[in-house]
Design a protein around this motif. Structure first.
Motif, PDB file in Angstrom:
ATOM      1  N   ASP A  85      -6.343  -9.899  -5.629  1.00 13.38           N
ATOM      2  CA  ASP A  85      -7.236  -8.812  -6.046  1.00 13.38           C
ATOM      3  C   ASP A  85      -6.489  -7.487  -6.060  1.00 13.38           C
ATOM      4  O   ASP A  85      -5.305  -7.412  -5.694  1.00 13.38           O
ATOM      5  CB  ASP A  85      -8.469  -8.738  -5.128  1.00 13.38           C
ATOM      6  CG  ASP A  85      -8.112  -8.582  -3.647  1.00 13.38           C
ATOM      7  OD1 ASP A  85      -7.041  -8.013  -3.336  1.00 13.38           O
ATOM      8  OD2 ASP A  85      -8.900  -9.033  -2.799  1.00 13.38           O
ATOM      9  N   ALA A  86      -7.188  -6.445  -6.482  1.00  8.74           N
ATOM     10  CA  ALA A  86      -6.546  -5.134  -6.650  1.00  8.74           C
ATOM     11  C   ALA A  86      -5.991  -4.603  -5.334  1.00  8.74           C
ATOM     12  O   ALA A  86      -4.903  -4.002  -5.302  1.00  8.74           O
ATOM     13  CB  ALA A  86      -7.545  -4.139  -7.247  1.00  8.74           C
ATOM     14  N   GLU A  87      -6.718  -4.805  -4.238  1.00  9.73           N
ATOM     15  CA  GLU A  87      -6.235  -4.311  -2.939  1.00  9.73           C
ATOM     16  C   GLU A  87      -4.909  -4.964  -2.568  1.00  9.73           C
ATOM     17  O   GLU A  87      -3.970  -4.295  -2.118  1.00  9.73           O
ATOM     18  CB  GLU A  87      -7.267  -4.597  -1.845  1.00  9.73           C
ATOM     19  CG  GLU A  87      -6.792  -4.156  -0.453  1.00  9.73           C
ATOM     20  CD  GLU A  87      -7.727  -4.574   0.660  1.00  9.73           C
ATOM     21  OE1 GLU A  87      -7.261  -4.679   1.814  1.00  9.73           O
ATOM     22  OE2 GLU A  87      -8.928  -4.805   0.380  1.00  9.73           O
ATOM     23  N   ARG A  88      -4.826  -6.282  -2.747  1.00 12.40           N
ATOM     24  CA  ARG A  88      -3.590  -6.981  -2.416  1.00 12.40           C
ATOM     25  C   ARG A  88      -2.446  -6.569  -3.355  1.00 12.40           C
ATOM     26  O   ARG A  88      -1.313  -6.415  -2.930  1.00 12.40           O
ATOM     27  CB  ARG A  88      -3.814  -8.490  -2.502  1.00 12.40           C
ATOM     28  CG  ARG A  88      -3.876  -9.256  -1.194  1.00 12.40           C
ATOM     29  CD  ARG A  88      -4.805  -8.714  -0.125  1.00 12.40           C
ATOM     30  NE  ARG A  88      -6.179  -8.583  -0.519  1.00 12.40           N
ATOM     31  CZ  ARG A  88      -7.200  -8.429   0.347  1.00 12.40           C
ATOM     32  NH1 ARG A  88      -6.980  -8.408   1.667  1.00 12.40           N
ATOM     33  NH2 ARG A  88      -8.434  -8.277  -0.076  1.00 12.40           N
ATOM     34  N   LYS A  94       3.122  -1.194  -2.913  1.00 10.30           N
ATOM     35  CA  LYS A  94       3.567  -0.209  -1.926  1.00 10.30           C
ATOM     36  C   LYS A  94       4.766  -0.715  -1.134  1.00 10.30           C
ATOM     37  O   LYS A  94       5.759   0.005  -0.941  1.00 10.30           O
ATOM     38  CB  LYS A  94       2.418   0.125  -0.963  1.00 10.30           C
ATOM     39  CG  LYS A  94       2.803   1.161   0.100  1.00 10.30           C
ATOM     40  CD  LYS A  94       1.642   1.500   1.011  1.00 10.30           C
ATOM     41  CE  LYS A  94       1.416   0.420   2.043  1.00 10.30           C
ATOM     42  NZ  LYS A  94       0.434   0.837   3.082  1.00 10.30           N
ATOM     43  N   LYS A  95       4.704  -1.962  -0.698  1.00  7.21           N
ATOM     44  CA  LYS A  95       5.784  -2.500   0.137  1.00  7.21           C
ATOM     45  C   LYS A  95       7.035  -2.807  -0.682  1.00  7.21           C
ATOM     46  O   LYS A  95       8.156  -2.680  -0.178  1.00  7.21           O
ATOM     47  CB  LYS A  95       5.303  -3.744   0.874  1.00  7.21           C
ATOM     48  CG  LYS A  95       4.127  -3.497   1.812  1.00  7.21           C
ATOM     49  CD  LYS A  95       4.400  -2.370   2.809  1.00  7.21           C
ATOM     50  CE  LYS A  95       5.436  -2.724   3.848  1.00  7.21           C
ATOM     51  NZ  LYS A  95       5.573  -1.674   4.883  1.00  7.21           N
ATOM     52  N   LEU A  96       6.876  -3.210  -1.943  1.00  9.93           N
ATOM     53  CA  LEU A  96       8.041  -3.441  -2.797  1.00  9.93           C
ATOM     54  C   LEU A  96       8.810  -2.148  -3.029  1.00  9.93           C
ATOM     55  O   LEU A  96      10.047  -2.155  -3.132  1.00  9.93           O
ATOM     56  CB  LEU A  96       7.621  -4.047  -4.135  1.00  9.93           C
ATOM     57  CG  LEU A  96       7.273  -5.538  -4.123  1.00  9.93           C
ATOM     58  CD1 LEU A  96       6.639  -5.949  -5.450  1.00  9.93           C
ATOM     59  CD2 LEU A  96       8.511  -6.388  -3.845  1.00  9.93           C
ATOM     60  N   LYS A  97       8.094  -1.039  -3.112  1.00 12.84           N
ATOM     61  CA  LYS A  97       8.750   0.254  -3.295  1.00 12.84           C
ATOM     62  C   LYS A  97       9.544   0.655  -2.047  1.00 12.84           C
ATOM     63  O   LYS A  97      10.546   1.375  -2.141  1.00 12.84           O
ATOM     64  CB  LYS A  97       7.709   1.340  -3.619  1.00 12.84           C
ATOM     65  CG  LYS A  97       7.118   1.221  -5.018  1.00 12.84           C
ATOM     66  CD  LYS A  97       6.088   2.300  -5.266  1.00 12.84           C
ATOM     67  CE  LYS A  97       5.538   2.232  -6.693  1.00 12.84           C
ATOM     68  NZ  LYS A  97       4.498   3.273  -6.932  1.00 12.84           N
ATOM     69  N   GLN A  98       9.123   0.169  -0.885  1.00 11.99           N
ATOM     70  CA  GLN A  98       9.799   0.503   0.372  1.00 11.99           C
ATOM     71  C   GLN A  98      10.962  -0.436   0.671  1.00 11.99           C
ATOM     72  O   GLN A  98      11.956  -0.027   1.274  1.00 11.99           O
ATOM     73  CB  GLN A  98       8.798   0.455   1.532  1.00 11.99           C
ATOM     74  CG  GLN A  98       7.692   1.483   1.447  1.00 11.99           C
ATOM     75  CD  GLN A  98       6.626   1.283   2.514  1.00 11.99           C
ATOM     76  OE1 GLN A  98       6.742   0.398   3.372  1.00 11.99           O
ATOM     77  NE2 GLN A  98       5.581   2.092   2.463  1.00 11.99           N
ATOM     78  N   ALA A  99      10.842  -1.680   0.241  1.00 10.43           N
ATOM     79  CA  ALA A  99      11.842  -2.700   0.584  1.00 10.43           C
ATOM     80  C   ALA A  99      12.918  -2.783  -0.494  1.00 10.43           C
ATOM     81  O   ALA A  99      12.680  -2.460  -1.653  1.00 10.43           O
ATOM     82  CB  ALA A  99      11.158  -4.055   0.741  1.00 10.43           C
ATOM     83  N   ASP A 100      14.095  -3.249  -0.095  1.00  9.41           N
ATOM     84  CA  ASP A 100      15.175  -3.501  -1.038  1.00  9.41           C
ATOM     85  C   ASP A 100      15.318  -5.011  -1.189  1.00  9.41           C
ATOM     86  O   ASP A 100      16.137  -5.645  -0.524  1.00  9.41           O
ATOM     87  CB  ASP A 100      16.483  -2.883  -0.530  1.00  9.41           C
ATOM     88  CG  ASP A 100      17.637  -3.089  -1.502  1.00  9.41           C
ATOM     89  OD1 ASP A 100      17.369  -3.494  -2.652  1.00  9.41           O
ATOM     90  OD2 ASP A 100      18.797  -2.882  -1.109  1.00  9.41           O
TER      91      ASP A 100
END
Length: 275
Positions: A85-88, A94-100
């Motif tokens: 869903d949209a929340e997930r 968000k986390k992909l932008k933080q992680a490499d």
């Protein structure tokens, strides 16, 4: 040597029947000699008959999985599958932008073989606007591409135009898979960021054992990218791998059975430049 082995992560849903989702991805990673790990976004009660139920994982726990992997591993590529869903989707973005985690392969999973919806309709806009711009490559089948671009896709030319539209959403590279078409062969259209484009075709196999084909194809590409394989070659290997997995059957369950993740690849596909 610490973290010297190619590593790849799948961010998706669990298939309790083992034919698709996280399970298919991990089997594919292993077959392609990349160490696989997972971030589970949703659970399903599922077998070859279909999906009986599904349950999304709390977003806070999805974030904890991201943080746990990022703290220890050298992940060379990632792929997404069922995001619920949209929340997930927003949490994963968000986390992909933080992680490499290296190049991202987006398999926009929406509906299971039996018809169960694996993505709520309100999440499509979020995928288009937030997830696709992060992707190195997106690999929709025809029904998924139709939902994303909001248009019917029937002809080869419409597949080409769909790929261009998907690229305009921000994804660098696109594979529009033609397995759902009425063509004699199963032909996929590939559009690369460089502007190069080509068709990959293979003989259509008459079988009910096609559960998890999209997951397996995209997982193979992700595994190859984690190993350092150039993208175009990774896509071609993915096509060869899934063709072998379909054409060398195993027999599991009573419904839409899984593909064969230990199949031996052959050169039964044809690469043709766009005419």
């Amino acid at each position: 040597m610490i973290n010297g082995t190619p590593q790849v992560v799948t961010i998706a849903g669990s298939d309790s029947g083992g034919g698709a989702g996280i399970q298919a991805d991990l089997k594919t990673f292993q077959a392609r000699k990349a160490f696989g790990m997972s971030i589970i976004v949703a659970l399903t009660a599922q077998n070859t008959y279909g999906v009986q139920d599904s349950m999304a994982i709390p977003s806070s726990f999805i974030e904890e999985q991201f943080d746990s992997l990022a703290a220890d591993f050298a992940i060379g590529a990632a792929k997404t599958g069922m995001l619920a869903d949209a929340e997930r989707v927003e949490t994963v973005v968000k986390k992909l932008k933080q992680a490499d985690f290296g190049p991202l392969v987006v398999d926009p999973v929406m509906v299971a073989k039996g018809g169960h919806h694996l993505l709520q309709s309100d999440a499509v806009k979020t995928i288009n606007q937030e997830l696709l711009p992060l992707a190195a490559i997106v690999t929709p089948n025809l029904p998924e591409a139709e939902v994303i671009i909001g248009q019917r896709i029937v002809t080869d030319q419409e597949m080409i135009e769909a790929a261009k539209t998907l690229q305009a959403f921000g994804t660098q590279n696109v594979v529009v898979k033609g397995g759902h078409s009425q063509n004699k062969d199963a032909a996929d259209f590939v559009l690369l960021a460089s502007g190069e484009s080509f068709w990959m075709s293979a003989p259509r196999v008459e079988t009910a054992n096609t559960h998890g084909t999209g997951d397996t194809f995209s997982a193979c590409i992700a595994a190859e990218l984690a190993k350092g394989t150039e993208l175009k070659e990774a896509i071609i290997i993915g096509k060869k791998f899934i063709q072998a997995a379909i054409s060398q059957p195993i027999f599991v369950g009573h419904g839409h059975g899984p593909t064969n993740h230990w199949a031996q690849m052959t050169d039964t596909i044809v690469i043709k430049k766009r005419s």
